[in-house]
Design an enzyme around this catalytic site. Structure first.
Site, PDB file in Angstrom:
ATOM      1  N   SER A 190      -3.284  -3.448  -0.808  1.00  0.00           N
ATOM      2  CA  SER A 190      -2.199  -4.158  -0.141  1.00  0.00           C
ATOM      3  C   SER A 190      -2.712  -5.529   0.305  1.00  0.00           C
ATOM      4  O   SER A 190      -3.708  -5.610   1.029  1.00  0.00           O
ATOM      5  CB  SER A 190      -1.750  -3.338   1.075  1.00  0.00           C
ATOM      6  OG  SER A 190      -0.662  -3.970   1.686  1.00  0.00           O
ATOM      7  N   ASN A 199      -8.594   3.720   8.046  1.00  0.00           N
ATOM      8  CA  ASN A 199      -8.013   2.592   8.770  1.00  0.00           C
ATOM      9  C   ASN A 199      -8.235   2.663  10.277  1.00  0.00           C
ATOM     10  O   ASN A 199      -8.204   1.651  10.958  1.00  0.00           O
ATOM     11  CB  ASN A 199      -6.518   2.481   8.477  1.00  0.00           C
ATOM     12  CG  ASN A 199      -5.805   3.807   8.550  1.00  0.00           C
ATOM     13  OD1 ASN A 199      -6.134   4.739   7.828  1.00  0.00           O
ATOM     14  ND2 ASN A 199      -4.847   3.916   9.452  1.00  0.00           N
ATOM     15  N   CYS A 202       0.616   1.848  12.575  1.00  0.00           N
ATOM     16  CA  CYS A 202       1.772   2.698  12.346  1.00  0.00           C
ATOM     17  C   CYS A 202       1.892   3.788  13.399  1.00  0.00           C
ATOM     18  O   CYS A 202       2.960   4.328  13.612  1.00  0.00           O
ATOM     19  CB  CYS A 202       1.682   3.326  10.962  1.00  0.00           C
ATOM     20  SG  CYS A 202       1.091   2.155   9.757  1.00  0.00           S
ATOM     21  N   HIS A 232      -1.842  -7.856   2.428  1.00  0.00           N
ATOM     22  CA  HIS A 232      -1.893  -8.372   3.803  1.00  0.00           C
ATOM     23  C   HIS A 232      -3.085  -7.859   4.597  1.00  0.00           C
ATOM     24  O   HIS A 232      -3.278  -8.232   5.755  1.00  0.00           O
ATOM     25  CB  HIS A 232      -0.573  -8.096   4.538  1.00  0.00           C
ATOM     26  CG  HIS A 232      -0.343  -6.676   4.941  1.00  0.00           C
ATOM     27  ND1 HIS A 232      -0.551  -6.241   6.222  1.00  0.00           N
ATOM     28  CD2 HIS A 232       0.083  -5.600   4.247  1.00  0.00           C
ATOM     29  CE1 HIS A 232      -0.242  -4.954   6.298  1.00  0.00           C
ATOM     30  NE2 HIS A 232       0.146  -4.533   5.106  1.00  0.00           N
ATOM     31  N   GLY A 271       0.804  -1.221   0.000  1.00  0.00           N
ATOM     32  CA  GLY A 271       0.000   0.000   0.000  1.00  0.00           C
ATOM     33  C   GLY A 271       0.838   1.273   0.000  1.00  0.00           C
ATOM     34  O   GLY A 271       0.519   2.238  -0.698  1.00  0.00           O
ATOM     35  N   THR A 284      12.421  -7.482 -10.366  1.00  0.00           N
ATOM     36  CA  THR A 284      11.948  -8.846 -10.606  1.00  0.00           C
ATOM     37  C   THR A 284      10.672  -9.088  -9.801  1.00  0.00           C
ATOM     38  O   THR A 284      10.600  -8.749  -8.620  1.00  0.00           O
ATOM     39  CB  THR A 284      13.043  -9.857 -10.202  1.00  0.00           C
ATOM     40  OG1 THR A 284      14.185  -9.585 -11.009  1.00  0.00           O
ATOM     41  CG2 THR A 284      12.594 -11.293 -10.416  1.00  0.00           C
ATOM     42  N   GLN A 299      -8.009  -0.475   2.982  1.00  0.00           N
ATOM     43  CA  GLN A 299      -8.898  -1.036   4.006  1.00  0.00           C
ATOM     44  C   GLN A 299     -10.260  -1.434   3.442  1.00  0.00           C
ATOM     45  O   GLN A 299     -11.020  -2.132   4.106  1.00  0.00           O
ATOM     46  CB  GLN A 299      -9.114  -0.024   5.142  1.00  0.00           C
ATOM     47  CG  GLN A 299      -7.862   0.319   5.915  1.00  0.00           C
ATOM     48  CD  GLN A 299      -7.390  -0.808   6.832  1.00  0.00           C
ATOM     49  OE1 GLN A 299      -8.128  -1.741   7.138  1.00  0.00           O
ATOM     50  NE2 GLN A 299      -6.140  -0.736   7.261  1.00  0.00           N
TER      51      GLN A 299
HETATM   52  C1  LIG Z   1      -5.314   2.996   4.568  1.00  0.00           C
HETATM   53  C2  LIG Z   1      -3.926   2.441   4.466  1.00  0.00           C
HETATM   54  N1  LIG Z   1      -3.123   2.857   3.473  1.00  0.00           N
HETATM   55  C3  LIG Z   1      -1.874   2.385   3.314  1.00  0.00           C
HETATM   56  C4  LIG Z   1      -1.353   1.473   4.183  1.00  0.00           C
HETATM   57  C5  LIG Z   1       0.054   0.983   3.990  1.00  0.00           C
HETATM   58  O1  LIG Z   1       0.047  -0.319   3.450  1.00  0.00           O
HETATM   59  P1  LIG Z   1       1.338  -1.240   3.532  1.00  0.00           P
HETATM   60  O2  LIG Z   1       1.506  -1.638   4.950  1.00  0.00           O
HETATM   61  O3  LIG Z   1       1.028  -2.399   2.644  1.00  0.00           O
HETATM   62  O4  LIG Z   1       2.490  -0.450   3.009  1.00  0.00           O
HETATM   63  C6  LIG Z   1      -2.123   1.020   5.270  1.00  0.00           C
HETATM   64  C7  LIG Z   1      -1.574   0.098   6.279  1.00  0.00           C
HETATM   65  O5  LIG Z   1      -1.890   0.147   7.449  1.00  0.00           O
HETATM   66  C8  LIG Z   1      -3.449   1.520   5.406  1.00  0.00           C
HETATM   67  O6  LIG Z   1      -4.252   1.124   6.402  1.00  0.00           O
END
Ligand SMILES: Cc1ncc(COP(=O)(O)O)c(C=O)c1O
Length: 396
Positions: free
Chosen positions: A202, A154, A328, A204, A74, A240, A182
């Site tokens: 993203s 998020n 984060c 995960h 992301g 790659t 999200q």
């Molecule tokens: C809304 C949002 N954007 C971007 C990201 C960043 O994604 P990544 O962890 O894959 O870099 C997150 C991760 O918490 C997110 O919640």
């Protein structure tokens, strides 16, 4: 994790990899490991599965396969969308519009661009975290070259009126980016119907592997490359390919979007029971985010008179994984920029808890949290001089 019972309620931070996804990925580590750019037979298999994953992502978004680019996640997708559009369209203008509640992958990228001579408008949100489309319309100038508004937040889970915001940007011929990290799997997404020009994902966050993401770029967009080097991803994103990861994101998105309503129904029912129980058992709470327009698994609730960080440690002791804001920002004692943008006072924002439910959660998990959380909050309040002043230390 030993024998301790773990209740995982932090699915917005990350998810486990689904068994079907893991099984699809496994052969592409050691058995079929060819570099998709090579010309011998085993490389053809790699190229074939990358193309198949691209088709799966395109189908899930209502896009064309050649509008899908694989990235490392992301953050890279957000950086690419924003810097790529900004630098490619500098001749037309230097004004970017985003919101006060974006993820730092967007906010810090915009701040970087401000240092590079761009100007950025950060749109406000209302008490629920919603952007007002009229505010976007008002903020647009003839120097505006990009609008970026997240699909779903998020921290508080609020779902923005993306199609409407996209239509406003489109009517001014301004590229519209949305961070849908999200949202995917929780709301149906159709990039064409919703006027989206660029969209970040993203894996995960939807039961896929870490370190792989997608940027959808509508055909015809003027955008610079972010990662320079080899000619991968049709010469737009060097490096790659993360073969197993790409197979994983393809499988994960196909599974996450096959029955969004069914998935939501189950998670929403658990979430609503948990929220109702918390509010019944614990006084002096404040639900953050929109009551209805929110992600099905999200609860973000502030408990007055306590510290969110201490609450997390006590919950962890009981095996409950939760978060104070986004992954984060937890670990920092800064109040959440999202909660502050909704107008929540700093003292109350410090006592916020984010519980995000996912497909592993059960009724027993909800019962356990409802048993533990009121005790944790009561114990912390007992230690709080502010709460003592209220004379209501009778919570159990
Ligand atoms: C809304 C949002 N954007 C971007 C990201 C960043 O994604 P990544 O962890 O894959 O870099 C997150 C991760 O918490 C997110 O919640």
């Amino acid at each position: 994790m030993g024998d301790k019972r773990i209740i995982y309620m932090d699915h917005s931070a990350t998810t486990y990899v689904r068994r079907e996804v893991l099984e699809a990925m496994t052969p592409y580590h050691a058995e079929h490991f060819g570099n998709p750019s090579s010309i011998y037979g085993i490389a053809h298999e790699s190229k074939k599965v990358v193309d198949a994953a691209r088709d799966q992502v395109a189908k899930a978004l209502g896009a064309e396969p050649d509008e899908i680019y694989f990235t490392s996640g992301g953050s890279e997708s957000d950086n690419w969308a924003i810097k790529g559009i900004a630098f490619a369209n500098r001749g037309r203008g230097n004004h970017i519009i985003t919101t006060k509640i974006e993820h730092h992958a967007v906010l810090h990228t915009c701040q970087y661009l401000e240092n590079e001579g761009f100007t950025v408008t950060y749109l406000p949100v209302d008490q629920y975290g919603l952007v007002n489309p009229a505010d976007l319309e008002k903020a647009i100038t003839d120097r505006t070259i990009l609008v970026s508004v997240m699909y779903a937040n998020n921290e508080i889970g609020t779902i923005e009126p993306i199609a409407e915001l996209g239509a406003i940007a489109r009517s001014h011929k301004i590229p519209f980016h949305t961070d849908a990290v999200q949202a995917i799997g929780n709301v149906p997404i159709d990039v064409k119907a919703q006027n989206i020009d660029l969209l970040s994902l993203s894996a995960h966050k939807f039961y896929g592997p870490k370190g792989v993401g997608v940027l959808y770029i509508r055909k015809g967009m003027k955008i610079h490359n972010l990662i320079h080097g080899g000619g991968q991803e049709r010469r737009r994103r060097a490096g790659t390919e993360n073969l197993a990861g790409i197979v994983g994101i393809g499988k994960a998105i196909a599974l996450a979007t096959e029955d969004i309503e069914g998935h939501n129904r189950k998670i929403r029912a658990l979430r609503d029971r948990l929220l109702k129980g918390i509010r019944e058992k614990i006084p002096h709470t404040h639900l953050n985010g929109h009551p209805e327009k929110r992600l099905p698994g999200n609860i973000n609730i502030s408990f007055e008179f306590i510290e969110g960080e201490s609450m997390l440690l006590w919950l962890d002791d009981e095996g409950i994984c939760a978060s104070t804001g986004s992954a984060c920002t937890s670990g920092s004692l800064e109040p959440s920029h999202v909660l502050l943008a909704t107008g929540l006072p700093v003292e109350i924002s410090h006592g916020s808890l984010r519980l995000t439910l996912g497909n592993v959660n059960t009724d027993a998990d909800v019962d356990f949290v409802l048993e533990v959380l009121p005790k944790v909050v009561a114990r912390l309040r007992e230690m709080s001089p502010l709460y003592k002043g209220k004379g209501v230390c009778n919570v159990q």
